[in-house]
Scaffold this active site. Structure first.
Site, mmCIF file in Angstrom:
data_model
loop_
_atom_site.group_PDB
_atom_site.id
_atom_site.type_symbol
_atom_site.label_atom_id
_atom_site.label_comp_id
_atom_site.label_asym_id
_atom_site.label_seq_id
_atom_site.Cartn_x
_atom_site.Cartn_y
_atom_site.Cartn_z
ATOM 1 N N ASP A 160 0.842 -1.197 0.000
ATOM 2 C CA ASP A 160 0.000 0.000 0.000
ATOM 3 C C ASP A 160 0.884 1.256 0.000
ATOM 4 O O ASP A 160 1.967 1.249 -0.593
ATOM 5 C CB ASP A 160 -0.922 -0.046 1.233
ATOM 6 N N HIS A 190 -3.464 5.989 3.717
ATOM 7 C CA HIS A 190 -4.298 4.838 3.362
ATOM 8 C C HIS A 190 -3.776 3.543 3.975
ATOM 9 O O HIS A 190 -4.518 2.773 4.593
ATOM 10 C CB HIS A 190 -4.358 4.731 1.842
#
Length: 454
Positions: A160, A190
């Site tokens: 990510d 995120h």
């Protein structure tokens, strides 16, 4: 409420206001559920070269082999990132023996940029003070499952935007594949939220808890501080995570089309014993999203607190299971907690459940996937018709696993591979027309006259 983008909606939590509830800041920038593919820039391509002949690639005129952060991982797939002078150079690469050439697509988050912060400490309530506000734990039964396993000894890779630092997360290490400053910590927000849903520490008087509160997190940073990353970074991050021994790899990212290099990275990880959990996407449509639509992924849709399908969740036939994905509270940059929506949030709940199943003694990605899918709660209103039930997965007696223990067979659209068009070849009156043969298909030759033999 209208979703400001097709991806994650964010509302910040003022942790100092816990006594009177969660404060939602509607002016916060929207966040992406993950990257969507966009055209590549700077004439970068990923080339798959037959094993043992990679040195010949550098001898092709007009080709520069790039030394990317994940070059060593991609080489295990027989893949290389190159910069070319022009379209004619691609033909030269293919003529020299490359198996495929595809653009090094840019993955970008759709939504606002910049780090997120929710401010100060978690409050004075004993235990995990925000646990009551994490409604999804009650829905999926994770608290009841903790009496059997808590994810101890299991490594979950979060591929990510990076992870942490955050006092409620145990991160064993990481790697930066973005080509930036070399830090694997989160500079976007995120990845930290995703990691907390899977594996935030339980019972430490801080915030809430992940589904697997004693599992460890590995950070593969593939998205930059602006929420964008490249195909080669994602593929390399998957390979590296598998090499580090991650039993679970969470991919809360995706795009509208598949690629050969990404498919090979998924196959590599699955072959090394990693269960790959993928967010199904937030278009609210029936189209497939990749890599979630691939058979190597356990695809996760998003559900609501009322066990209905979240309006933004994709509904393609490849979705295997749903999990809560609306108004989900988890770790945020700055040491606090924040709310997000998205299949990005649903996927790490399944990753955490997988870590619990593994800690309870189930091994192998196919067997773990089967346990989660076969014990899921039937819910007609959610995508796939079944919603994650962690308590049932941990309480299940050993059952027969389909042989071979693969992920659920399901319809998968042919991968759109961007092969360059080759001109007709007039040699001996024969015209060569390249075609793409979808996986599982074969080419048949039919003769109008009896074959005369050699």
């Amino acid at each position: 409420m209208m979703h400001p983008s097709p991806f994650t909606r964010v509302a910040l939590v003022a942790t100092a206001m816990i006594a009177v509830g969660v404060a939602m800041t509607t002016g916060a920038p929207p966040r992406s559920d993950g990257p969507a593919q966009e055209p590549t820039t700077a004439r970068e391509y990923i080339v798959h070269w037959p094993t043992g002949t990679a040195a010949a690639l550098a001898d092709v005129d007009g080709v520069t082999v790039l030394d990317t952060p994940g070059a060593d991982e991609l080489e295990k797939l027989g893949a290389y990132v190159v910069k070319v002078d022009g379209a004619g150079t691609i033909d030269a690469i293919l003529a020299a023996g490359a198996e495929y050439v595809e653009p090094n697509a840019t993955f970008s988050s759709h939504g606002g940029g910049g780090p997120m912060s929710s401010g100060g400490g978690a409050g004075a309530q004993a235990g995990d003070p925000l646990l009551p506000q994490q409604w999804f734990h009650k829905t999926i039964g994770s608290v009841r499952a903790w009496g059997t396993a808590q994810g101890q000894g299991v490594l979950v890779a979060v591929v990510d935007s990076g992870v942490g630092p955050h006092p409620d997360l145990t991160v064993t290490g990481g790697r930066d594949f973005t080509g930036g400053d070399g830090r694997w910590t989160d500079q976007y927000g995120h990845g930290t939220h995703v990691a907390g849903l899977c594996c935030a520490i339980g019972g430490n008087d801080i915030g809430g808890s992940g589904v697997a509160p004693r599992a460890s997190v590995l950070s593969a940073r593939v998205l930059e501080a602006n929420g964008q990353g490249s195909l080669d970074a994602v593929a390399a991050g998957i390979v590296w995570s598998a090499d580090q021994g991650a039993q679970v790899i969470n991919l809360s990212l995706g795009g509208p089309s598949g690629t050969r290099s990404l498919n090979e990275a998924l196959a590599y990880a699955y072959g090394h014993g990693s269960l790959i959990v993928c967010a199904a996407g937030n278009d609210g449509s029936t189209r497939p999203m990749y890599p979630a639509a691939r058979d190597d992924c356990l695809s996760v849709g998003a559900s609501t607190s009322g066990d209905s399908a979240a309006s933004f969740s994709n509904r393609h036939a490849s979705v295997d299971i749903s999990a809560p994905g609306e108004s989900i509270l988890s770790t945020c940059l700055g040491g606090g907690y924040c709310l997000m929506d998205g299949t990005s949030m649903a996927a790490p709940l399944v990753s955490g459940a997988a870590a619990l199943v593994i800690a309870s003694g189930v091994s192998g990605p196919g067997a773990v996937s089967w346990r989660l899918r076969s014990t899921a709660a039937p819910r007609q209103a959610v995508v796939s018709g079944k919603r994650l039930d962690v308590a049932a997965a941990l309480a299940a007696r050993p059952t027969g696993v389909p042989a071979p223990a693969t992920l659920a067979p399901r319809p998968t659209a042919p991968v759109a591979t961007p092969y360059p068009t080759m001109p007709p070849t007039p040699t001996l009156g024969v015209r060569i027309i390249p075609i793409v043969v979808p996986p599982g298909c074969h080419v048949a030759v039919m003769c109008q006259e009896p074959y005369p033999g050699p």
